[in-house]
Scaffold this motif. Sequence first.
Motif: not given
Length: 263
Positions: A159-166, A188-190, A206-212, A220-223
């Motif tokens: 809860r201390g971050v604006d977004a969580w990324a995996d 979340v962005i994963g 949540g946002m899904l982005a292609p691995p690599r 995805a993160i900036l959006t």
Amino acid sequence: MIIAQLLLPGASEYERKSQRIDFASLAAEHDVRLGEIANADIVHIYAPHDFDPKAVRDIGLPYVSNARPKARRFRKSVQPHRLVTPLKETAETFIPEAVDEIYFGNPAVRQPGSRATVGSYRRRAANNLIEQTAARIHRFRDDVDWLLFDAPPSPSDLRGVDAWADPSVDEDDFDGFVAEAIAAGTAVIGSRTAINAQRLEKGRTGMLAPPRDPNEWTHAILTTLFKQEFRHTKVAAAQQTASKFRPRHRARALTQLYESILQ
């Protein structure tokens, strides 16, 4: 029912948290023992992939596991009665993912600050993608911090971050703590792996982005960080589905599985 749990060395963070949650939720109605198989009815093994077959050589009891023991030449290994997985569309037995109850609750509302923050659980395999994506982000913005956690994140961390990324790059990597972030009310962005597509309802929550792909990850993160209405829509949708990670659902599925084997 007497349930023995074996947590093997090298087990993933996903398996470690599953063992802890299973112990707590099943112990209310069953005799659950960690590391003690004497007189047990069934054994649940939380293991790394291709674990040492010596771990089950003398087990002498029905067992379930998330993985099979490593194949050996000229000798047969004792195989699990069922393989379990959090993935729905496989030939293995579906057991839903669970999140500890401490992650649920009304999410704290972050106050706008001068810098935006992204959080991730650090894994060596994802380092390259993180470095490349961070470099691209900093070409456009100088007000974004990417925080890497060496230990599983607490609810206050999430809860201390604006977004969580995996940014996982492996289909077998379930250690991104995406489910915990959803329960905590964090955007979340994963990576678009099978487990994250399932966790994030194919991108609805949540946002899904292609691995690599650092370019797509940058977008995805900036959006997610800077399009407030977009982020709020995703978080609101995620909150409607967060209850699927309640421990009681997993406990019910495990109990039914154990009983079906022991019949």
